[in-house]
Scaffold this motif. Structure first.
Motif, PDB file in Angstrom:
ATOM      1  N   UNK A   1      12.258   3.939 -27.207  1.00  0.00           N
ATOM      2  CA  UNK A   1      11.555   2.849 -26.532  1.00  0.00           C
ATOM      3  C   UNK A   1      11.730   1.510 -27.229  1.00  0.00           C
ATOM      4  N   UNK A   2      12.486   1.455 -28.311  1.00  0.00           N
ATOM      5  CA  UNK A   2      12.646   0.216 -29.062  1.00  0.00           C
ATOM      6  C   UNK A   2      14.107  -0.206 -29.042  1.00  0.00           C
ATOM      7  N   UNK A   3      14.314  -1.510 -29.111  1.00  0.00           N
ATOM      8  CA  UNK A   3      15.671  -2.033 -29.111  1.00  0.00           C
ATOM      9  C   UNK A   3      15.700  -3.452 -29.646  1.00  0.00           C
ATOM     10  N   UNK A   4      16.908  -3.968 -29.794  1.00  0.00           N
ATOM     11  CA  UNK A   4      17.059  -5.320 -30.336  1.00  0.00           C
ATOM     12  C   UNK A   4      16.521  -6.378 -29.376  1.00  0.00           C
ATOM     13  N   UNK A   5      16.600  -6.129 -28.067  1.00  0.00           N
ATOM     14  CA  UNK A   5      16.081  -7.122 -27.122  1.00  0.00           C
ATOM     15  C   UNK A   5      14.565  -7.245 -27.240  1.00  0.00           C
ATOM     16  N   UNK A   6      13.866  -6.139 -27.478  1.00  0.00           N
ATOM     17  CA  UNK A   6      12.412  -6.204 -27.662  1.00  0.00           C
ATOM     18  C   UNK A   6      12.054  -7.077 -28.859  1.00  0.00           C
ATOM     19  N   UNK A   7      12.763  -6.869 -29.973  1.00  0.00           N
ATOM     20  CA  UNK A   7      12.491  -7.696 -31.156  1.00  0.00           C
ATOM     21  C   UNK A   7      12.795  -9.162 -30.887  1.00  0.00           C
ATOM     22  N   UNK A   8      13.889  -9.434 -30.182  1.00  0.00           N
ATOM     23  CA  UNK A   8      14.263 -10.825 -29.916  1.00  0.00           C
ATOM     24  C   UNK A   8      13.235 -11.509 -29.021  1.00  0.00           C
ATOM     25  N   UNK A   9      12.746 -10.812 -28.012  1.00  0.00           N
ATOM     26  CA  UNK A   9      11.768 -11.418 -27.099  1.00  0.00           C
ATOM     27  C   UNK A   9      10.463 -11.707 -27.832  1.00  0.00           C
ATOM     28  N   UNK A  10      10.001 -10.766 -28.644  1.00  0.00           N
ATOM     29  CA  UNK A  10       8.747 -11.003 -29.383  1.00  0.00           C
ATOM     30  C   UNK A  10       8.899 -12.151 -30.371  1.00  0.00           C
ATOM     31  N   UNK A  11      10.035 -12.217 -31.054  1.00  0.00           N
ATOM     32  CA  UNK A  11      10.246 -13.320 -31.994  1.00  0.00           C
ATOM     33  C   UNK A  11      10.350 -14.655 -31.272  1.00  0.00           C
TER      34      UNK A  11
ATOM     35  N   UNK B   1       8.704 -11.596 -39.719  1.00  0.00           N
ATOM     36  CA  UNK B   1       9.511 -12.723 -39.263  1.00  0.00           C
ATOM     37  C   UNK B   1       9.390 -13.909 -40.212  1.00  0.00           C
ATOM     38  N   UNK B   2       8.236 -14.081 -40.829  1.00  0.00           N
ATOM     39  CA  UNK B   2       8.047 -15.219 -41.730  1.00  0.00           C
ATOM     40  C   UNK B   2       8.995 -15.142 -42.921  1.00  0.00           C
ATOM     41  N   UNK B   3       9.193 -13.927 -43.458  1.00  0.00           N
ATOM     42  CA  UNK B   3      10.112 -13.778 -44.594  1.00  0.00           C
ATOM     43  C   UNK B   3      11.534 -14.137 -44.190  1.00  0.00           C
ATOM     44  N   UNK B   4      11.917 -13.781 -42.993  1.00  0.00           N
ATOM     45  CA  UNK B   4      13.259 -14.121 -42.515  1.00  0.00           C
ATOM     46  C   UNK B   4      13.416 -15.635 -42.370  1.00  0.00           C
TER      47      UNK B   4
END
Length: 424
Positions: free
Chosen positions: A246-256, A405-408
């Protein structure tokens, strides 16, 4: 409503017909007595079967929710005739789960009865979800006939991604002309001290630096840096993604992206959006809470669309990419078309930062063999691609699931702090 017979009706009819035919062929009237119960059941069932007259609709308490929120829903049934047995089922999309209530459910309705079936639904994934349709199946008392119908209403719920809290964001190299929270490098009216200079005609008395004037014998005035806003373009790569479960790179990108948009809008910056993929979407930079909702609504429609058509960055209207804008790209760097578009933006002189939403955690390394060698080569090529972007003056940081995300962003800030910005 659509009516059709059940297997029970077909079997009773076949047995009755076979018994009557056998009695006629062999001239044995007593065989009719064996089929009499089936004939009576058929006659009684068809006589008692009256078409139900009912209507149903689906309602939602809220049209918008955040990931993890629980939203109330109900299926309203209104029946003009009695229904001996009614099977009700509400089809739910992926990302919406039932946490309280029964679905499907069996009911018995009286004539002129209104029944509400309450459900508590949890939104587990961002996106625009359409509920339904709701199916109702009614049966006669003997189970010979079935009537089916479905609700015409299909409400939509828009689930927004949950946003992280950022202490600070990336600062663009250049500012715009409107008032904001970013201290400009130029000098003008502001509160941030910049320098002192000799007094000139027209300078207000409040800007005189009396200590410097006392030491030097002439009037000197303070200069300040004005507070200006900035233009930020969020670039979301939707050409390809890596997904596991249920997880993917697009999910992370949208939330960020939603988190960054909320942070920059809160600073009174102008924020725009480019969804670069099989379907190209963009939003002209804007300010305010309404524009933030426009950005998030556009993110909800972002999806991976397979396409072999190469859209150049030229198709984007010029006002969507204003001069001196900071472009923050969130990409897994899997498709060469996205990488080419980013290098094109950098070649045009845009201030560019890339967040590499790493697909490595979603693609486990094979244990051994030629697959393991190919996997290692793939990871090395990804390192070479990031190095290529860095040599072009682009700040690139790899972001893996579970990392804040803040560390990045701090890693990107450090690169931008010491890297020289060459205008190409």
């Amino acid at each position: 409503m659509t009516r059709f017979g059940t297997p029970k009706l077909a079997s009773y009819s076949a047995l009755s017909g076979a018994g009557l035919l056998t009695a006629l062929v062999f001239a044995r009237p007593e065989l009719v007595a064996l089929t009499a119960p089936f004939l009576l059941a058929l006659a009684a069932g068809l006589a008692l079967a009256t078409p139900p007259r009912l209507s149903l609709r689906v309602e939602l308490d809220e049209q918008r929710a955040l990931e993890g929120d629980v939203v109330g829903a109900r299926v309203v049934l209104e029946s003009e005739t009695p229904v001996d047995r009614l099977d009700l089922y509400l089809r739910l999309p992926d990302g919406i789960d039932v946490v309280e209530g029964r679905n499907p459910v069996a009911l018995h309705l009286h004539a002129r009865e209104t029944r509400e079936i309450e459900l508590q639904l949890r939104a587990t994934r961002w996106g625009g979800h359409v509920l339904g349709p709701a199916y109702a199946r009614a049966r006669d008392p003997l189970g010979l006939l079935v009537w089916e119908t479905k609700a015409e209403t299909r409400p939509e719920i828009r689930v927004y991604p949950r946003e992280d809290v950022l202490r600070r964001v990336l600062q663009p190299r250049d500012t715009q002309v409107f008032t904001g929270n970013e201290v400009a490098r130029s000098k003008g009216e502001g509160i941030e001290f910049a320098d002192i200079r000799p007094w000139a005609a027209g300078d207000p008395l409040k800007r005189v630096n009396w200590r410097a004037a006392a030491r030097r014998g002439d009037l000197w005035v303070n200069e300040a840096h004005p507070e200006r806003n900035t233009d930020v373009i969020l670039f979301v790569d939707s050409f390809a993604e890596a997904r596991q479960g249920e997880k993917g790179t697009l999910d992370l990108a949208v939330r960020a992206t939603a988190t960054l948009a909320d942070a920059y809008v809160g600073r009174r910056d102008r924020v725009g959006l480019i969804a670069f993929g099989g379907i190209l979407r963009w939003l002209v930079p804007g300010m305010g809470l309404v524009h933030l909702y426009r950005i998030v609504d556009a993110l909800l429609d972002t999806q991976i669309v397979l396409s072999y058509y190469w859209k150049e960055i030229d198709v984007i209207p010029p006002r969507t990419l204003p001069p001196n804008a900071l472009v923050i790209a969130l990409s897994p760097l899997l498709d060469p078309r996205s990488v080419g578009a980013l290098l094109d933006l950098r070649a045009r002189g845009y201030d560019l930062a890339v967040i590499d939403v790493s697909p490595v955690p979603f693609a486990p390394r094979p244990a051994s063999g030629i697959d393991a060698v190919a996997y290692d080569i793939w990871t090395l090529r990804r390192d070479a691609l990031r190095h290529r972007l860095q040599r072009a003056g682009v700040a690139v940081a790899e972001w893996r699931e579970g990392e804040p995300l803040q560390a990045l962003l701090e890693e990107v800030r450090e690169f931008r702090r010491y890297a020289r910005h060459a205008r190409v």
